[in-house]
Design a protein around this motif. Structure first.
Motif, PDB file in Angstrom:
ATOM      1  N   GLN A  35      46.826  37.662  31.190  1.00 40.05           N
ATOM      2  CA  GLN A  35      46.705  37.313  29.769  1.00 40.05           C
ATOM      3  C   GLN A  35      46.255  38.524  28.953  1.00 40.05           C
ATOM      4  N   LEU A  36      45.325  39.312  29.494  1.00 42.78           N
ATOM      5  CA  LEU A  36      44.855  40.503  28.785  1.00 42.78           C
ATOM      6  C   LEU A  36      45.959  41.548  28.676  1.00 42.78           C
ATOM      7  N   ILE A  37      46.727  41.708  29.744  1.00 42.15           N
ATOM      8  CA  ILE A  37      47.839  42.665  29.718  1.00 42.15           C
ATOM      9  C   ILE A  37      48.879  42.241  28.680  1.00 42.15           C
ATOM     10  N   LYS A  38      49.160  40.941  28.603  1.00 46.04           N
ATOM     11  CA  LYS A  38      50.126  40.431  27.612  1.00 46.04           C
ATOM     12  C   LYS A  38      49.660  40.691  26.185  1.00 46.04           C
ATOM     13  N   LYS A  39      48.331  40.772  26.002  1.00 49.40           N
ATOM     14  CA  LYS A  39      47.780  41.061  24.681  1.00 49.40           C
ATOM     15  C   LYS A  39      47.790  42.552  24.355  1.00 49.40           C
ATOM     16  N   GLY A  40      48.275  43.359  25.295  1.00 51.91           N
ATOM     17  CA  GLY A  40      48.365  44.792  25.032  1.00 51.91           C
ATOM     18  C   GLY A  40      47.101  45.568  25.325  1.00 51.91           C
ATOM     19  N   ILE A  41      46.169  44.977  26.094  1.00 52.72           N
ATOM     20  CA  ILE A  41      44.940  45.682  26.454  1.00 52.72           C
ATOM     21  C   ILE A  41      45.291  46.861  27.372  1.00 52.72           C
ATOM     22  N   LYS A  42      44.763  48.031  27.039  1.00 49.54           N
ATOM     23  CA  LYS A  42      45.110  49.248  27.777  1.00 49.54           C
ATOM     24  C   LYS A  42      43.969  49.752  28.660  1.00 49.54           C
ATOM     25  N   HIS A  43      42.834  49.063  28.645  1.00 53.34           N
ATOM     26  CA  HIS A  43      41.700  49.449  29.488  1.00 53.34           C
ATOM     27  C   HIS A  43      40.948  48.187  29.879  1.00 53.34           C
ATOM     28  N   ILE A  44      40.659  48.053  31.169  1.00 53.29           N
ATOM     29  CA  ILE A  44      39.867  46.924  31.658  1.00 53.29           C
ATOM     30  C   ILE A  44      38.736  47.460  32.522  1.00 53.29           C
ATOM     31  N   SER A  45      37.516  47.042  32.198  1.00 54.26           N
ATOM     32  CA  SER A  45      36.364  47.311  33.052  1.00 54.26           C
ATOM     33  C   SER A  45      36.144  46.071  33.897  1.00 54.26           C
ATOM     34  N   PHE A  46      36.239  46.229  35.210  1.00 56.29           N
ATOM     35  CA  PHE A  46      36.350  45.114  36.158  1.00 56.29           C
ATOM     36  C   PHE A  46      35.120  45.110  37.061  1.00 56.29           C
ATOM     37  N   TYR A  47      34.141  44.269  36.694  1.00 56.68           N
ATOM     38  CA  TYR A  47      32.838  44.306  37.349  1.00 56.68           C
ATOM     39  C   TYR A  47      32.602  43.106  38.255  1.00 56.68           C
ATOM     40  N   SER A  48      31.989  43.366  39.397  1.00 55.05           N
ATOM     41  CA  SER A  48      31.549  42.289  40.276  1.00 55.05           C
ATOM     42  C   SER A  48      30.155  41.837  39.844  1.00 55.05           C
ATOM     43  N   LEU A  49      29.974  40.531  39.688  1.00 59.35           N
ATOM     44  CA  LEU A  49      28.672  39.994  39.291  1.00 59.35           C
ATOM     45  C   LEU A  49      27.643  40.217  40.400  1.00 59.35           C
ATOM     46  N   LYS A  50      26.569  40.895  40.047  1.00 61.99           N
ATOM     47  CA  LYS A  50      25.424  41.056  40.940  1.00 61.99           C
ATOM     48  C   LYS A  50      24.215  40.448  40.232  1.00 61.99           C
ATOM     49  N   LEU A  51      23.556  39.537  40.877  1.00 65.53           N
ATOM     50  CA  LEU A  51      22.418  38.862  40.247  1.00 65.53           C
ATOM     51  C   LEU A  51      21.160  39.701  40.399  1.00 65.53           C
ATOM     52  N   GLU A  52      20.604  40.113  39.254  1.00 69.19           N
ATOM     53  CA  GLU A  52      19.415  40.955  39.256  1.00 69.19           C
ATOM     54  C   GLU A  52      18.161  40.103  39.102  1.00 69.19           C
ATOM     55  N   GLU A  53      17.132  40.498  39.802  1.00 67.85           N
ATOM     56  CA  GLU A  53      15.864  39.762  39.750  1.00 67.85           C
ATOM     57  C   GLU A  53      15.365  39.654  38.309  1.00 67.85           C
ATOM     58  N   GLY A  54      14.920  38.479  37.939  1.00 66.10           N
ATOM     59  CA  GLY A  54      14.406  38.256  36.592  1.00 66.10           C
ATOM     60  C   GLY A  54      15.399  37.610  35.651  1.00 66.10           C
ATOM     61  N   THR A  55      16.672  37.541  36.059  1.00 58.35           N
ATOM     62  CA  THR A  55      17.673  36.884  35.215  1.00 58.35           C
ATOM     63  C   THR A  55      17.740  35.395  35.534  1.00 58.35           C
ATOM     64  N   PRO A  56      18.158  34.550  34.571  1.00 54.30           N
ATOM     65  CA  PRO A  56      18.253  33.112  34.824  1.00 54.30           C
ATOM     66  C   PRO A  56      19.152  32.753  35.999  1.00 54.30           C
ATOM     67  N   MET A  57      20.276  33.451  36.162  1.00 51.53           N
ATOM     68  CA  MET A  57      21.178  33.118  37.260  1.00 51.53           C
ATOM     69  C   MET A  57      20.585  33.500  38.617  1.00 51.53           C
ATOM     70  N   TYR A  58      19.776  34.534  38.654  1.00 53.51           N
ATOM     71  CA  TYR A  58      19.084  34.906  39.891  1.00 53.51           C
ATOM     72  C   TYR A  58      18.171  33.761  40.328  1.00 53.51           C
ATOM     73  N   LYS A  59      17.446  33.187  39.361  1.00 55.40           N
ATOM     74  CA  LYS A  59      16.544  32.068  39.678  1.00 55.40           C
ATOM     75  C   LYS A  59      17.334  30.846  40.131  1.00 55.40           C
ATOM     76  N   LEU A  60      18.474  30.589  39.480  1.00 55.51           N
ATOM     77  CA  LEU A  60      19.301  29.446  39.880  1.00 55.51           C
ATOM     78  C   LEU A  60      19.756  29.574  41.328  1.00 55.51           C
ATOM     79  N   GLU A  61      20.134  30.792  41.710  1.00 52.15           N
ATOM     80  CA  GLU A  61      20.562  30.981  43.098  1.00 52.15           C
ATOM     81  C   GLU A  61      19.394  30.791  44.061  1.00 52.15           C
TER      82      GLU A  61
END
Length: 285
Positions: free
Chosen positions: A178-204
């Motif tokens: 979908q992003l390519i179809k919109k003509g996006i020419k750069h994608i930053s593609f990050y893997s989620l890492k849960l850092e201590e102190g964040t809400p999602m870290y506590k949920l895990e």
């Protein structure tokens, strides 16, 4: 003269995302004005370097830079231009949340010299966006890309996150397409890492969410690489992919160990052989 990159940290958000451990506080107008005054003073403190460097990249990150006034961004850029020679073809990037970009502020960002937008799309699945605490939905993200292009922004990056609970390899590939179809020419593609102190870290830790298995995380990453390269977005760094000529020149400074200065609370600098940083505290800053 040597080339210099400048990073400006805008430490404001309307709310904190569940995974984010970057330094930010809740925005208000009084704090914005006080921050701009302090950041201008910090830029002025580098006056002694003005005849030693030419600035070829500026990266305005956050936080959410697009929630503050374009006039405030303009004041910071004008101060940089007073202290340093800024190349005519300098890459000037600003991060933005999709739902903060209007026709009016995009016109202003274009006018003041922003020539590259980095949008925090993260996903085009509404259930995933809700899960990680984003304040926009997929429709708003796609409309923001169209709106930015209509206002003259051709150089647009989309941040995209994988390894989120509930994602699949196929859903990642669909978002990229979908992003390519919109003509996006750069994608930053990050893997989620849960850092201590964040809400999602506590949920895990409380067993309320389960992160994908490592095998699935790797499958998402390699499927994304294969698909992007098939569509001429070539990998030039661990997490960054671009059509040739659209690589982020500022990010490459970090990889190439080029010199840069950081403005704002929590911002880091590298000058000569020395690395240093500002305190991650707006009041102290």
């Amino acid at each position: 003269m040597k080339k210099l990159g400048i990073y400006i940290h805008i430490p404001f958000c309307t709310k904190k995302c569940g995974y984010c451990d970057f330094y930010s506080v809740k925005w208000n107008e009084v704090q914005e004005d006080r921050y701009i005054q302090s950041a201008i003073k910090e830029i002025q403190s580098y006056k002694r370097l003005g005849d030693k460097f030419v600035v070829d990249t500026v990266f305005i990150g956050g936080g959410t830079p697009s929630i503050i006034k374009a006039e405030s961004i303009e004041k910071l850029l004008n101060e940089v231009k007073k202290i340093f020679t800024v190349k005519k073809d300098a890459e000037i990037t600003m991060e933005a949340n999709p739902n903060t970009l209007t026709e009016d502020n995009l016109k202003e960002f274009n006018r003041i010299g922003i020539n590259r937008l980095s949008m925090g799309v993260q996903s085009l699945e509404d259930n995933i966006l809700k899960k990680i605490g984003r304040s926009h939905n997929s429709k708003e993200a796609l409309e923001a890309i169209d709106r930015a292009k209509s206002q003259g922004f051709e150089n647009i990056n989309a941040d995209l996150m994988f390894n989120i609970p509930g994602q699949t390899v196929e859903s990642i590939k669909e978002t990229i397409l979908q992003l390519i179809k919109k003509g996006i020419k750069h994608i930053s593609f990050y893997s989620l890492k849960l850092e201590e102190g964040t809400p999602m870290y506590k949920l895990e830790k409380d067993n309320k969410i389960t992160m994908p298995e490592e095998e699935l995380e790797r499958a998402m990453y390699h499927a994304g690489i294969e698909l992007m390269e098939k569509h001429k977005l070539l990998q030039y760094e661990v997490s960054n992919f671009a059509v040739k000529g659209y690589e982020c020149r500022h990010n490459l400074k970090y990889w190439n160990q080029d010199e840069y200065i950081g403005i704002g609370p929590s911002a880091h600098s590298f000058l000569g052989s020395m690395r240093f940083n500002n305190p991650p505290n707006l009041t102290e800053y």
